[in-house]
Each structure stands twice: as C-alpha cells, then as structure tokens.
Design a protein around this motif. Structure first.
Motif, PDB file in Angstrom:
ATOM      1  N   ILE A 297       0.818  -1.313   0.008  1.00  0.00           N
ATOM      2  CA  ILE A 297      -0.016  -0.089  -0.162  1.00  0.00           C
ATOM      3  C   ILE A 297       0.764   1.191   0.016  1.00  0.00           C
ATOM      4  O   ILE A 297       0.317   2.360  -0.551  1.00  0.00           O
ATOM      5  N   HIS A 298       1.920   1.266   0.474  1.00  0.00           N
ATOM      6  CA  HIS A 298       2.792   2.488   0.678  1.00  0.00           C
ATOM      7  C   HIS A 298       3.832   2.918  -0.822  1.00  0.00           C
ATOM      8  O   HIS A 298       4.484   3.796  -0.518  1.00  0.00           O
ATOM      9  N   HIS A 299       3.917   1.662  -1.630  1.00  0.00           N
ATOM     10  CA  HIS A 299       4.627   2.066  -2.750  1.00  0.00           C
ATOM     11  C   HIS A 299       3.845   2.080  -4.084  1.00  0.00           C
ATOM     12  O   HIS A 299       2.816   1.342  -4.371  1.00  0.00           O
ATOM     13  N   LEU A 300       4.042   3.210  -4.860  1.00  0.00           N
ATOM     14  CA  LEU A 300       3.762   3.310  -6.165  1.00  0.00           C
ATOM     15  C   LEU A 300       4.319   2.588  -7.041  1.00  0.00           C
ATOM     16  O   LEU A 300       5.851   2.845  -7.592  1.00  0.00           O
ATOM     17  N   SER A 301       3.747   2.556  -8.274  1.00  0.00           N
ATOM     18  CA  SER A 301       4.233   1.787  -9.686  1.00  0.00           C
ATOM     19  C   SER A 301       3.942   3.163 -10.338  1.00  0.00           C
ATOM     20  O   SER A 301       3.167   3.773 -10.834  1.00  0.00           O
ATOM     21  N   LEU A 302       5.215   3.755 -10.846  1.00  0.00           N
ATOM     22  CA  LEU A 302       5.324   5.050 -11.438  1.00  0.00           C
ATOM     23  C   LEU A 302       4.836   5.137 -12.856  1.00  0.00           C
ATOM     24  O   LEU A 302       4.214   5.900 -13.424  1.00  0.00           O
ATOM     25  N   GLU A 303       4.864   3.543 -13.429  1.00  0.00           N
ATOM     26  CA  GLU A 303       4.226   3.382 -14.839  1.00  0.00           C
ATOM     27  C   GLU A 303       2.710   3.740 -14.895  1.00  0.00           C
ATOM     28  O   GLU A 303       2.469   4.155 -15.838  1.00  0.00           O
ATOM     29  N   GLN A 304       2.176   3.762 -13.552  1.00  0.00           N
ATOM     30  CA  GLN A 304       0.732   4.106 -13.910  1.00  0.00           C
ATOM     31  C   GLN A 304       0.382   5.418 -13.906  1.00  0.00           C
ATOM     32  O   GLN A 304      -0.919   5.971 -14.092  1.00  0.00           O
ATOM     33  N   LEU A 305       1.341   6.353 -13.745  1.00  0.00           N
ATOM     34  CA  LEU A 305       1.222   7.836 -13.542  1.00  0.00           C
ATOM     35  C   LEU A 305       1.464   8.761 -14.790  1.00  0.00           C
ATOM     36  O   LEU A 305       2.188   7.935 -15.596  1.00  0.00           O
ATOM     37  N   SER A 306       0.291   9.672 -15.155  1.00  0.00           N
ATOM     38  CA  SER A 306       0.663  10.311 -16.309  1.00  0.00           C
ATOM     39  C   SER A 306       1.695  11.294 -16.064  1.00  0.00           C
ATOM     40  O   SER A 306       2.237  11.500 -15.130  1.00  0.00           O
ATOM     41  N   PRO A 307       2.401  11.828 -17.201  1.00  0.00           N
ATOM     42  CA  PRO A 307       3.520  12.950 -17.029  1.00  0.00           C
ATOM     43  C   PRO A 307       2.953  14.158 -16.164  1.00  0.00           C
ATOM     44  O   PRO A 307       3.705  14.622 -15.511  1.00  0.00           O
ATOM     45  N   ASP A 308       1.684  14.432 -16.188  1.00  0.00           N
ATOM     46  CA  ASP A 308       1.339  15.534 -15.414  1.00  0.00           C
ATOM     47  C   ASP A 308       1.252  15.026 -13.861  1.00  0.00           C
ATOM     48  O   ASP A 308       1.602  15.775 -12.868  1.00  0.00           O
ATOM     49  N   GLU A 309       0.799  13.892 -13.422  1.00  0.00           N
ATOM     50  CA  GLU A 309       0.951  13.382 -12.298  1.00  0.00           C
ATOM     51  C   GLU A 309       2.210  13.245 -11.773  1.00  0.00           C
ATOM     52  O   GLU A 309       2.694  13.308 -10.429  1.00  0.00           O
ATOM     53  N   ARG A 310       3.124  12.685 -12.426  1.00  0.00           N
ATOM     54  CA  ARG A 310       4.795  12.690 -12.232  1.00  0.00           C
ATOM     55  C   ARG A 310       4.878  13.998 -11.710  1.00  0.00           C
ATOM     56  O   ARG A 310       5.786  14.182 -10.743  1.00  0.00           O
ATOM     57  N   LYS A 311       4.796  14.883 -12.510  1.00  0.00           N
ATOM     58  CA  LYS A 311       5.087  16.520 -12.247  1.00  0.00           C
ATOM     59  C   LYS A 311       4.602  16.772 -10.850  1.00  0.00           C
ATOM     60  O   LYS A 311       5.296  17.410 -10.167  1.00  0.00           O
ATOM     61  N   GLN A 312       3.248  16.642 -10.772  1.00  0.00           N
ATOM     62  CA  GLN A 312       2.719  17.006  -9.289  1.00  0.00           C
ATOM     63  C   GLN A 312       3.518  16.061  -8.186  1.00  0.00           C
ATOM     64  O   GLN A 312       3.742  16.840  -7.080  1.00  0.00           O
ATOM     65  N   LEU A 313       3.696  14.988  -8.443  1.00  0.00           N
ATOM     66  CA  LEU A 313       4.410  14.225  -7.456  1.00  0.00           C
ATOM     67  C   LEU A 313       5.879  14.788  -7.085  1.00  0.00           C
ATOM     68  O   LEU A 313       6.196  15.003  -5.942  1.00  0.00           O
ATOM     69  N   LYS A 314       6.603  15.133  -8.052  1.00  0.00           N
ATOM     70  CA  LYS A 314       7.578  15.751  -7.917  1.00  0.00           C
ATOM     71  C   LYS A 314       7.585  17.119  -6.977  1.00  0.00           C
ATOM     72  O   LYS A 314       8.573  17.467  -6.120  1.00  0.00           O
ATOM     73  N   SER A 315       6.408  17.794  -7.468  1.00  0.00           N
ATOM     74  CA  SER A 315       6.312  18.909  -6.588  1.00  0.00           C
ATOM     75  C   SER A 315       6.309  18.803  -5.184  1.00  0.00           C
ATOM     76  O   SER A 315       6.662  19.673  -4.120  1.00  0.00           O
ATOM     77  N   TRP A 316       5.313  17.771  -4.727  1.00  0.00           N
ATOM     78  CA  TRP A 316       4.960  17.373  -3.309  1.00  0.00           C
ATOM     79  C   TRP A 316       6.350  16.936  -2.785  1.00  0.00           C
ATOM     80  O   TRP A 316       6.620  17.055  -1.405  1.00  0.00           O
ATOM     81  N   VAL A 317       6.965  16.062  -3.717  1.00  0.00           N
ATOM     82  CA  VAL A 317       8.260  15.788  -2.802  1.00  0.00           C
ATOM     83  C   VAL A 317       9.475  17.050  -2.525  1.00  0.00           C
ATOM     84  O   VAL A 317       9.818  17.087  -1.539  1.00  0.00           O
ATOM     85  N   ARG A 318       9.224  17.935  -3.464  1.00  0.00           N
ATOM     86  CA  ARG A 318      10.081  19.427  -2.941  1.00  0.00           C
ATOM     87  C   ARG A 318       9.413  20.184  -2.023  1.00  0.00           C
ATOM     88  O   ARG A 318      10.212  20.488  -1.054  1.00  0.00           O
ATOM     89  N   GLU A 319       8.174  20.134  -2.189  1.00  0.00           N
ATOM     90  CA  GLU A 319       7.541  21.117  -1.203  1.00  0.00           C
ATOM     91  C   GLU A 319       7.570  20.531   0.380  1.00  0.00           C
ATOM     92  O   GLU A 319       7.938  21.003   1.243  1.00  0.00           O
ATOM     93  N   GLY A 320       7.405  19.065   0.334  1.00  0.00           N
ATOM     94  CA  GLY A 320       7.284  18.348   1.591  1.00  0.00           C
ATOM     95  C   GLY A 320       8.894  18.789   2.374  1.00  0.00           C
ATOM     96  O   GLY A 320       8.890  18.908   3.648  1.00  0.00           O
ATOM     97  N   ARG A 321       9.919  18.411   1.541  1.00  0.00           N
ATOM     98  CA  ARG A 321      11.057  18.512   2.005  1.00  0.00           C
ATOM     99  C   ARG A 321      11.606  19.920   2.469  1.00  0.00           C
ATOM    100  O   ARG A 321      11.785  20.107   3.611  1.00  0.00           O
ATOM    101  N   GLN A 322      11.148  20.897   1.790  1.00  0.00           N
ATOM    102  CA  GLN A 322      11.501  22.258   2.174  1.00  0.00           C
ATOM    103  C   GLN A 322      10.557  22.440   3.412  1.00  0.00           C
ATOM    104  O   GLN A 322      11.317  23.281   4.350  1.00  0.00           O
ATOM    105  N   LEU A 323       9.491  22.229   3.482  1.00  0.00           N
ATOM    106  CA  LEU A 323       8.565  22.342   4.617  1.00  0.00           C
ATOM    107  C   LEU A 323       9.159  21.795   5.961  1.00  0.00           C
ATOM    108  O   LEU A 323       9.254  22.347   7.051  1.00  0.00           O
ATOM    109  N   TYR A 324       9.596  20.626   5.889  1.00  0.00           N
ATOM    110  CA  TYR A 324      10.128  20.026   7.042  1.00  0.00           C
ATOM    111  C   TYR A 324      11.639  20.725   7.464  1.00  0.00           C
ATOM    112  O   TYR A 324      11.727  20.907   8.648  1.00  0.00           O
ATOM    113  N   GLN A 325      12.465  20.945   6.391  1.00  0.00           N
ATOM    114  CA  GLN A 325      13.607  21.686   6.729  1.00  0.00           C
ATOM    115  C   GLN A 325      13.371  23.030   7.263  1.00  0.00           C
ATOM    116  O   GLN A 325      14.096  23.581   8.350  1.00  0.00           O
TER     117      GLN A 325
END
Length: 335
Positions: A297-325
C-alpha cells in the motif's frame, strides 16, 4: 430487581463468524465504494469501533465487566485520520487502576482486540505497538512514569515511542485520560526545550525522492524494487513536521490537517500548505485504489502515472522536504 447482565457464551467459532461478518462489511464499505480521504477515514472508524466492541464483549463474557475506567486509543495513520485502503494496527490502552489483577484484565482485552482487528483485515504491527504489549497497555500512573522515562532516557528508540504516542486518539472509553497524558507530555517537553530539538533530530532524516536529473527515485532492491516509496518520501515530511509543531504549540488534535488549521497566524508560511497536503491525500487514494494487500500500500508503480501526475508528485517531494527543513530550522532555534 435487575439480575446480573448475561453475556453471550459463544465459542471461538461463533466469535470468528462475527469477525468474518465484519470483515465482509469492511470489504463492502471500504473497498467496494468510491471514497474521498474523509469518507474513507469514517468507514475505517466505524469498522474499527465495531471490532473493538466485539472484542470487549468477548473479554466480558470470559472475565466480566472492566474493573476500572479505561480508554482505547489509536496511533499511527489511524490516530491521524490518514489511513489508506489497507493499514496495520497501532493502538494502546490506558486504565485507571494500579492493581495487578486489573492489568491482567486489560492485557487480555488488548489481546482480544488485536485478534479481532486482525480477523477484520488490519494486520498486526511489526513493531508490536499494540494494546496486547505491556508497553502500550498501562495504568494511568504507569503511563505517566513511562512517558517521563522515555524523555529522560533520550534515546532514539524512546524518543520514537514518544512521537508515536503524540498521535494517540481515544475512540472508546474515557477519552479524557489520553488527553491528560498528552498535556502532561507537552508540559514536560516545554519545561526542557532541548527535548524538542532532540525530537526534531529523531525525525530529521528524509528519504531522498529526486535524483540529480530531477528523476523520481525508486527502490533499487528488496521486495519493493522498482517502486516509489510514497509514504516515506512524500507523506512523512508533512506528517512529521506538523507533529513537531503540534508538540511545540501543545495542539492536542492528531490529524495533520487539523494541526495545520490550529497553528497560530505567525506560522502562515506553513498553514498555506494545508490545501496541498489535502490534495496529496486525495491523489494517494486514486493511485492506491487497486492495491489488494497491505504490504504494497505504501509504494507506487510510477508507470501508472501520467506525465502531469509525475510532475505533481515531484512538486510534493520538493514542497514536503522544504516544509520539514523550515520547521527543523525553526525548532532548532528553540531555547
């Protein structure tokens, strides 16, 4: 004159039949319906409460009425209202008695609860953070001493236990006991500010999610090889950061969304990310809907994501890291 209450004298088979019925209900309400994150949490809550009440009836049928006031509480994603379609067990018990025989009663109840929840579809916690474990099933007085001991020991493991307890939320019994324990914990940390810094250090290692060329990084070995760790990389920076702010601000609410909402206005830079976190939770459900086992349940198969979804995922990765820091820098300056 009212007679003594008569409890069902079911054998194990009859109890298992009731758990099976509840498991089928879980399948119908959780897995065979469309959900928002909020509606999914409500469905989990109803199933878990029913399972715990069944376990309590089973314990009563064998041991009689509870010998003292108690509270059963959830922790982890259940405590935070952040469960996905599958989740494991994270829970505990606190009771208002220091009599040894009463402790035996509640440990037995904890064992019945673990069994019931497992039968209903919630896997046992690998770390044994469950009400069947004496560490997580204590009298109120022992809980107070244990919380003090965890902070005093100031070890990675005991600080991790402390952070786990901060997400505790009572769902059955005398809720005030859990709230009072959390208030006691907050006061202990407030009186020794270095502890907040130590708790920050405990959650400070954020798993890397983006590579040198801005690519999403997947697991390179193990059973999740080739999959993206959504829980550790995307979800946890928000969850861990807001938990630390909740400790600093002595916010009793366990939901990350409510923690965002209850931050003071001077934390506007953090508060404005609430909507982003809410959208993150909704997308998680869309991406995890077809997963049929907890271990995946905690792991994603990236192949199922559209280019826009991958872009959004990257945005959350950067945003969450910056928030925590940013939260980490803020709290490391606490006197």
């Amino acid at each position: 004159m009212t007679g003594a209450k008569v409890y069902p004298t079911f054998g194990d088979h009859e109890w298992d039949a009731q758990y099976k019925h509840l498991y089928d209900q879980r399948q119908q309400t959780i897995h065979n319906q469309e959900h928002t994150s909020a509606s999914l949490q409500n469905s989990h809550e109803q199933i878990i409460k029913k399972a715990v009440c069944l376990a309590l009836e089973k314990t009563k049928s064998e041991w009689g009425e509870p010998p003292a006031h108690f509270a059963f509480f959830l922790m982890g994603s259940g405590g935070r209202f952040e469960q996905s379609f599958w989740s494991d067990q994270d829970h505990g018990l606190v009771f208002d008695s220091s009599i040894e025989e009463d402790e035996a009663y509640f440990l037995h109840l904890g064992g019945d609860i673990v069994y019931a929840l497992e039968k209903v579809g919630y896997e046992r916690c690998d770390g044994k953070v469950m009400a069947s474990n004496p560490k997580w099933c204590c009298s109120y007085a022992k809980w107070e001493e244990q919380l003090k001991s965890w902070l005093h020991e100031d070890k990675w493991e005991t600080l991790r236990y402390t952070l786990t307890f901060v997400d505790s939320r009572s769902i059955i019994g005398k809720h005030e006991m859990v709230e009072q324990l959390k208030q006691t914990l907050f006061k202990m940390i407030s009186s020794q500010p270095y502890l907040l810094r130590r708790l920050t250090e405990n959650t400070g290692k954020i798993k890397k999610g983006l590579g040198l060329f801005n690519q999403l990084l997947v697991e390179t070995k193990g059973k999740h090889k080739g999959k993206f760790d959504f829980k550790q990389i995307v979800l946890f920076p928000y969850v861990n950061g807001l938990r630390l702010l909740a400790i600093e601000q002595e916010i009793l609410s366990t939901s990350t969304i409510e923690r965002f909402q209850q931050l003071p206005s001077r934390y506007e830079q953090f508060k404005q990310l609430q909507l982003s976190f809410e959208q993150l939770l909704e997308h998680r459900l869309l991406w995890q809907k077809e997963i049929e086992r907890y271990e995946k349940i905690h792991h994603l198969s990236l192949e199922q994501l559209s280019p826009d979804e991958r872009k959004q995922l990257k945005s959350w990765v950067r945003e969450g890291r910056q928030l925590y820091q940013n939260i980490e820098r803020l709290l490391q300056r606490v006197n």
